[in-house]
Design a protein around this motif. Structure first.
Motif, mmCIF file in Angstrom:
data_model
loop_
_atom_site.group_PDB
_atom_site.id
_atom_site.type_symbol
_atom_site.label_atom_id
_atom_site.label_comp_id
_atom_site.label_asym_id
_atom_site.label_seq_id
_atom_site.Cartn_x
_atom_site.Cartn_y
_atom_site.Cartn_z
ATOM 1 N N GLN A 1 0.833 -1.208 0.000
ATOM 2 C CA GLN A 1 0.000 0.000 0.000
ATOM 3 C C GLN A 1 0.863 1.252 0.000
ATOM 4 O O GLN A 1 0.582 2.213 -0.730
ATOM 5 N N GLN A 2 1.930 1.241 0.822
ATOM 6 C CA GLN A 2 2.814 2.398 0.890
ATOM 7 C C GLN A 2 3.535 2.608 -0.431
ATOM 8 O O GLN A 2 3.707 3.750 -0.884
ATOM 9 N N SER B 1 1.141 4.105 -2.851
ATOM 10 C CA SER B 1 0.899 5.503 -2.481
ATOM 11 C C SER B 1 2.061 6.389 -2.926
ATOM 12 O O SER B 1 1.855 7.491 -3.437
ATOM 13 N N SER C 1 1.973 9.364 -5.608
ATOM 14 C CA SER C 1 2.449 10.699 -5.220
ATOM 15 C C SER C 1 3.468 11.224 -6.224
ATOM 16 O O SER C 1 3.442 12.394 -6.593
#
Length: 217
Positions: A197-198, A201, A205
């Protein structure tokens, strides 16, 4: 007294030490290394990207209610010896012991700080095993924690249930023991999902930053 009266038992002692102390034990270790290499090495659990094992399949770790950093992970059973396999032993407190009541009340209070599906806490989460370092909980105890872990991590309950199924072991040979869930293996899956998930993300970004920069031009 004949000198043989001394040499015979000494020779017998030497042969016994050689056969039963070295050859027998050495053969058992060799057979174990060949047939059960994982067990003989201590049942280590590896994590991708790390050379050293992160733990053992047979020894629990300190994932407990009351520790904010563990709220996003599945909790283990209590341990009186901090999951130290070198001092294997539970407190063996009886049901009328006020110390046991005090500890269970503290665990229940910590558990109640988070979302739970009902008021019936599985006994696994407030009781020690005989060794006090059991690495497993029941499937019911794992399922009970799904709403909290989902709420804390953003991982769907369906995905968490799939992880529980993947970490569940059945009775040995289908007969001895009960179904059990390895908490460390389950939490490694949770951590892997969080890292994915990170990573997604971060990628999104970077894309947004790149789009903003191009738009400024």
């Amino acid at each position: 007294m004949d000198s043989q009266d001394f040499t015979v038992p000494l020779r017998l002692l030497g042969v016994s030490l050689l056969v039963f102390g070295l050859l027998y034990q050495g053969s058992l270790m060799a057979v174990g290394d060949v047939l059960f290499p994982n067990n003989s090495a201590g049942s280590p659990i590896q994590m991708e990207g790390q050379e050293a094992p992160v733990g053992s399949e047979m020894i629990g770790q300190d994932f407990r209610p009351g520790q904010p950093e563990d709220a996003q992970y599945f909790w283990s059973r209590p341990s009186a010896n901090d999951y130290d396999a070198m001092t294997s032993a539970s407190t063996n407190w009886g049901p009328t012991n006020p110390l046991l009541e005090e500890r269970v009340r503290a665990d229940l209070q910590n558990i109640s700080q988070y979302e739970t599906p009902d008021d019936s806490v599985p006994v696994n989460l407030v009781s020690e095993s005989g060794s006090s370092y059991d690495a497993h909980i029941s499937p019911a105890a794992a399922a009970y924690q799904v709403p909290r872990v989902a709420n804390q991590t953003g991982i769907s309950e369906e995905r968490l249930e799939e992880m529980i199924d993947a970490s569940t072991r059945g009775p040995w040979l289908g007969v001895w023991g009960h179904e059990r869930v390895n908490v460390l293996e389950l939490n490694i899956m949770v951590r892997g999902e969080l890292q994915e998930q990170q990573s997604l993300s971060d990628q999104n970004s970077n894309i947004d930053d790149r789009s903003t920069t191009e738009g400024d031009h």
